[in-house]
Design a protein around this motif. Structure first.
Motif, mmCIF file in Angstrom:
data_model
loop_
_atom_site.group_PDB
_atom_site.id
_atom_site.type_symbol
_atom_site.label_atom_id
_atom_site.label_comp_id
_atom_site.label_asym_id
_atom_site.label_seq_id
_atom_site.Cartn_x
_atom_site.Cartn_y
_atom_site.Cartn_z
ATOM 1 N N ALA A 52 -6.290 -17.743 32.222
ATOM 2 C CA ALA A 52 -6.330 -18.176 30.823
ATOM 3 C C ALA A 52 -6.243 -16.977 29.891
ATOM 4 O O ALA A 52 -5.465 -16.973 28.933
ATOM 5 C CB ALA A 52 -7.601 -18.979 30.558
ATOM 6 N N GLN A 53 -7.018 -15.947 30.179
ATOM 7 C CA GLN A 53 -7.022 -14.758 29.329
ATOM 8 C C GLN A 53 -5.648 -14.086 29.334
ATOM 9 O O GLN A 53 -5.140 -13.689 28.290
ATOM 10 C CB GLN A 53 -8.105 -13.792 29.797
ATOM 11 C CG GLN A 53 -8.403 -12.711 28.797
ATOM 12 C CD GLN A 53 -9.690 -11.973 29.108
ATOM 13 O OE1 GLN A 53 -10.083 -11.849 30.262
ATOM 14 N NE2 GLN A 53 -10.351 -11.486 28.090
ATOM 15 N N THR A 54 -5.042 -14.003 30.494
ATOM 16 C CA THR A 54 -3.705 -13.409 30.603
ATOM 17 C C THR A 54 -2.682 -14.226 29.820
ATOM 18 O O THR A 54 -1.840 -13.669 29.108
ATOM 19 C CB THR A 54 -3.289 -13.286 32.084
ATOM 20 O OG1 THR A 54 -4.216 -12.415 32.737
ATOM 21 C CG2 THR A 54 -1.888 -12.734 32.226
ATOM 22 N N ALA A 55 -2.761 -15.557 29.917
ATOM 23 C CA ALA A 55 -1.823 -16.425 29.201
ATOM 24 C C ALA A 55 -1.939 -16.226 27.695
ATOM 25 O O ALA A 55 -0.934 -16.128 26.992
ATOM 26 C CB ALA A 55 -2.082 -17.886 29.564
ATOM 27 N N ILE A 56 -3.170 -16.154 27.192
ATOM 28 C CA ILE A 56 -3.381 -15.963 25.754
ATOM 29 C C ILE A 56 -2.850 -14.594 25.333
ATOM 30 O O ILE A 56 -2.177 -14.467 24.310
ATOM 31 C CB ILE A 56 -4.874 -16.126 25.397
ATOM 32 C CG1 ILE A 56 -5.333 -17.570 25.670
ATOM 33 C CG2 ILE A 56 -5.110 -15.769 23.928
ATOM 34 C CD1 ILE A 56 -6.840 -17.768 25.614
ATOM 35 N N ARG A 57 -3.110 -13.574 26.138
ATOM 36 C CA ARG A 57 -2.631 -12.219 25.836
ATOM 37 C C ARG A 57 -1.105 -12.176 25.808
ATOM 38 O O ARG A 57 -0.506 -11.576 24.912
ATOM 39 C CB ARG A 57 -3.153 -11.250 26.897
ATOM 40 C CG ARG A 57 -3.817 -10.063 26.273
ATOM 41 C CD ARG A 57 -4.252 -9.027 27.294
ATOM 42 N NE ARG A 57 -5.705 -8.970 27.256
ATOM 43 C CZ ARG A 57 -6.504 -9.266 28.260
ATOM 44 N NH1 ARG A 57 -6.017 -9.599 29.420
ATOM 45 N NH2 ARG A 57 -7.796 -9.197 28.110
ATOM 46 N N GLU A 58 -0.478 -12.813 26.800
ATOM 47 C CA GLU A 58 0.989 -12.806 26.880
ATOM 48 C C GLU A 58 1.622 -13.579 25.726
ATOM 49 O O GLU A 58 2.783 -13.354 25.396
ATOM 50 C CB GLU A 58 1.452 -13.336 28.235
ATOM 51 C CG GLU A 58 1.182 -12.343 29.355
ATOM 52 C CD GLU A 58 1.583 -12.844 30.737
ATOM 53 O OE1 GLU A 58 1.957 -14.031 30.869
ATOM 54 O OE2 GLU A 58 1.500 -12.040 31.675
ATOM 55 N N ALA A 59 0.852 -14.487 25.119
ATOM 56 C CA ALA A 59 1.356 -15.218 23.952
ATOM 57 C C ALA A 59 1.250 -14.364 22.682
ATOM 58 O O ALA A 59 1.705 -14.768 21.620
ATOM 59 C CB ALA A 59 0.570 -16.516 23.774
ATOM 60 N N GLY A 60 0.628 -13.180 22.817
ATOM 61 C CA GLY A 60 0.570 -12.257 21.696
ATOM 62 C C GLY A 60 -0.775 -12.186 20.986
ATOM 63 O O GLY A 60 -0.862 -11.637 19.885
ATOM 64 N N TYR A 61 -1.814 -12.714 21.617
ATOM 65 C CA TYR A 61 -3.132 -12.752 20.982
ATOM 66 C C TYR A 61 -4.141 -11.935 21.778
ATOM 67 O O TYR A 61 -3.862 -11.498 22.884
ATOM 68 C CB TYR A 61 -3.579 -14.210 20.811
ATOM 69 C CG TYR A 61 -2.594 -14.963 19.963
ATOM 70 C CD1 TYR A 61 -2.646 -14.889 18.585
ATOM 71 C CD2 TYR A 61 -1.548 -15.662 20.544
ATOM 72 C CE1 TYR A 61 -1.691 -15.533 17.796
ATOM 73 C CE2 TYR A 61 -0.599 -16.307 19.782
ATOM 74 C CZ TYR A 61 -0.677 -16.240 18.397
ATOM 75 O OH TYR A 61 0.273 -16.857 17.627
ATOM 76 N N THR A 62 -5.313 -11.743 21.182
ATOM 77 C CA THR A 62 -6.327 -10.862 21.765
ATOM 78 C C THR A 62 -7.592 -11.647 22.089
ATOM 79 O O THR A 62 -8.506 -11.716 21.259
ATOM 80 C CB THR A 62 -6.642 -9.721 20.758
ATOM 81 O OG1 THR A 62 -5.424 -9.182 20.280
ATOM 82 C CG2 THR A 62 -7.461 -8.628 21.427
ATOM 83 N N PRO A 63 -7.657 -12.247 23.271
ATOM 84 C CA PRO A 63 -8.842 -13.034 23.638
ATOM 85 C C PRO A 63 -10.002 -12.159 24.100
ATOM 86 O O PRO A 63 -9.797 -11.166 24.796
ATOM 87 C CB PRO A 63 -8.334 -13.894 24.791
ATOM 88 C CG PRO A 63 -7.285 -13.059 25.437
ATOM 89 C CD PRO A 63 -6.637 -12.287 24.318
ATOM 90 N N VAL A 64 -11.198 -12.524 23.677
ATOM 91 C CA VAL A 64 -12.415 -11.860 24.122
ATOM 92 C C VAL A 64 -13.301 -12.944 24.736
ATOM 93 O O VAL A 64 -13.607 -13.943 24.080
ATOM 94 C CB VAL A 64 -13.151 -11.174 22.947
ATOM 95 C CG1 VAL A 64 -14.475 -10.574 23.415
ATOM 96 C CG2 VAL A 64 -12.262 -10.125 22.297
ATOM 97 N N ALA A 65 -13.677 -12.767 25.996
ATOM 98 C CA ALA A 65 -14.520 -13.759 26.663
ATOM 99 C C ALA A 65 -15.869 -13.851 25.962
ATOM 100 O O ALA A 65 -16.426 -12.849 25.533
ATOM 101 C CB ALA A 65 -14.710 -13.374 28.129
ATOM 102 N N VAL A 66 -16.348 -15.094 25.819
ATOM 103 C CA VAL A 66 -17.694 -15.328 25.242
ATOM 104 C C VAL A 66 -18.545 -16.119 26.209
ATOM 105 O O VAL A 66 -18.062 -16.746 27.095
ATOM 106 C CB VAL A 66 -17.635 -16.040 23.873
ATOM 107 C CG1 VAL A 66 -16.988 -15.155 22.849
ATOM 108 C CG2 VAL A 66 -16.909 -17.362 23.965
#
Length: 66
Positions: A52-66
């Motif tokens: 999930a984190q990789t998918a969000i990153r590859e879409a151009g965004y910066t996910p931070v796990a909470v």
């Protein structure tokens, strides 16, 4: 019960961003339940957290796990 991952995505700021994140997650985690709270920049998704984190990153965004 499936694993649930939650992310804060500060740079997800509009409807276009939300759609891009949803599409990226749907492509990488087919059938996973996704909940997005755009005003809070919060994404909740069932499935593998790393994928999930990789998918969000590859879409151009910066996910931070909470």
């Amino acid at each position: 019960m499936a694993d649930v991952s939650e992310f804060y995505v500060e740079d997800m700021t509009c409807g276009h961003c939300e759609r891009a994140v949803r599409e990226a997650l749907a492509e990488n985690l087919p059938g996973a339940a996704v909940t997005i709270d755009l005003p809070r920049h919060h994404v909740r998704v069932e499935g593998d957290a790393e994928k999930a984190q990789t998918a969000i990153r590859e879409a151009g965004y910066t996910p931070v796990a909470v």
